[in-house]
Design a protein around this motif. Structure first.
Motif, mmCIF file in Angstrom:
data_model
loop_
_atom_site.group_PDB
_atom_site.id
_atom_site.type_symbol
_atom_site.label_atom_id
_atom_site.label_comp_id
_atom_site.label_asym_id
_atom_site.label_seq_id
_atom_site.Cartn_x
_atom_site.Cartn_y
_atom_site.Cartn_z
ATOM 1 N N ALA A 262 0.815 -1.212 0.000
ATOM 2 C CA ALA A 262 0.000 0.000 0.000
ATOM 3 C C ALA A 262 0.853 1.269 0.000
ATOM 4 N N SER A 263 2.162 1.123 0.157
ATOM 5 C CA SER A 263 3.038 2.288 0.241
ATOM 6 C C SER A 263 3.837 2.524 -1.031
ATOM 7 N N ASN A 264 3.735 1.608 -1.972
ATOM 8 C CA ASN A 264 4.505 1.707 -3.210
ATOM 9 C C ASN A 264 3.590 1.476 -4.401
ATOM 10 N N ASP A 265 3.950 2.102 -5.532
ATOM 11 C CA ASP A 265 3.184 1.824 -6.737
ATOM 12 C C ASP A 265 3.718 0.549 -7.399
ATOM 13 N N GLU A 266 2.971 0.058 -8.377
ATOM 14 C CA GLU A 266 3.321 -1.206 -9.015
ATOM 15 C C GLU A 266 4.714 -1.160 -9.640
ATOM 16 N N GLU A 267 5.052 -0.067 -10.297
ATOM 17 C CA GLU A 267 6.357 0.046 -10.953
ATOM 18 C C GLU A 267 7.494 -0.081 -9.938
ATOM 19 N N THR A 268 7.362 0.587 -8.815
ATOM 20 C CA THR A 268 8.390 0.525 -7.777
ATOM 21 C C THR A 268 8.551 -0.899 -7.248
ATOM 22 N N ILE A 269 7.436 -1.535 -6.954
ATOM 23 C CA ILE A 269 7.484 -2.903 -6.420
ATOM 24 C C ILE A 269 8.119 -3.852 -7.424
ATOM 25 N N LEU A 270 7.679 -3.782 -8.683
ATOM 26 C CA LEU A 270 8.198 -4.696 -9.707
ATOM 27 C C LEU A 270 9.664 -4.423 -10.017
ATOM 28 N N GLU B 37 15.196 -6.235 -9.531
ATOM 29 C CA GLU B 37 16.581 -6.024 -9.101
ATOM 30 C C GLU B 37 17.036 -7.136 -8.170
ATOM 31 N N SER B 38 16.187 -7.549 -7.267
ATOM 32 C CA SER B 38 16.531 -8.615 -6.331
ATOM 33 C C SER B 38 16.672 -9.961 -7.033
ATOM 34 N N ALA B 39 15.750 -10.253 -7.959
ATOM 35 C CA ALA B 39 15.749 -11.542 -8.652
ATOM 36 C C ALA B 39 16.748 -11.598 -9.802
ATOM 37 N N GLY B 40 17.202 -10.441 -10.259
ATOM 38 C CA GLY B 40 18.130 -10.412 -11.374
ATOM 39 C C GLY B 40 17.461 -10.664 -12.719
ATOM 40 N N GLN B 41 16.161 -10.426 -12.768
ATOM 41 C CA GLN B 41 15.441 -10.569 -14.042
ATOM 42 C C GLN B 41 14.167 -9.738 -13.993
ATOM 43 N N ASP B 42 13.619 -9.476 -15.168
ATOM 44 C CA ASP B 42 12.420 -8.653 -15.255
ATOM 45 C C ASP B 42 11.255 -9.317 -14.525
ATOM 46 N N ALA B 43 10.509 -8.542 -13.755
ATOM 47 C CA ALA B 43 9.375 -9.073 -12.993
ATOM 48 C C ALA B 43 8.059 -8.402 -13.391
ATOM 49 N N HIS B 44 8.062 -7.641 -14.480
ATOM 50 C CA HIS B 44 6.867 -6.877 -14.833
ATOM 51 C C HIS B 44 5.676 -7.738 -15.256
#
Length: 165
Positions: free
Chosen positions: A96-104, A109-116
């Motif tokens: 609830a504190s972040n928009d979808e773009e920020t979360i994805l 970045e953490s997973a090392g691959q696109d998560a969109h």
């Protein structure tokens, strides 16, 4: 075999020494079912003064009533003695504190691959989301009209619940 779970298994053995729910039928003794966030700051039973066996608890990111949660709520109401449903979101929630773009972007970045491609369904307005989720439950044809449903916001800094829907 790896030892990444040894501490948890040791704690489980200690827990099992005083385990007293054997033979319990799985019915919600207090008639309560709770949908809440997976956030580890939330202690679902403790915050409501309940004990193991008293309630059914569903946890997911944001504490939303999605399709799978609705199935569980129907089962709870019709088969497990549930007549009170609490939907509980909380303050300082990442969903609830972040928009979808920020979360994805952070996941990517953490997973090392696109998560969109991942549906994260951020919550833009918690009060509106709670009202929508309460309506999903109260309007479901397989959940009895006699079931009491409430939407609540849990303050992770004070431990207090506020009824908002």
């Amino acid at each position: 075999m790896d030892q990444h779970f040894d501490d948890l298994l040791a704690a489980n053995r200690t827990y099992a020494e005083t385990f007293d729910l054997q033979g319990f039928d799985g019915i919600a003794k207090s008639g309560v079912m709770l949908v809440t966030c997976m956030d580890s700051r939330i202690e679902p039973l403790g915050m409501l003064g309940l004990q193991p066996g008293d309630a059914k608890i569903l946890r997911n990111p944001g504490g939303r009533v999605d399709d799978r949660a609705l199935v569980a709520l129907v089962l709870g109401n019709n088969l497990l003695n549930v007549d009170r449903i609490l939907i509980v979101e909380h303050t300082r929630c990442a969903v609830a504190s972040n928009d979808e773009e920020t979360i994805l972007t952070r996941i990517g970045e953490s997973a090392g691959q696109d998560a969109h491609w991942l549906p994260v369904d951020p919550i833009a307005d918690q009060r509106r989301a709670l009202a929508e989720d309460v309506h999903k439950v109260t309007s479901h044809p397989l959940i009895a009209d006699s079931v009491h449903v409430g939407g609540f916001l849990y303050d992770v800094d004070s431990g207090l619940l506020e009824r908002v829907a």
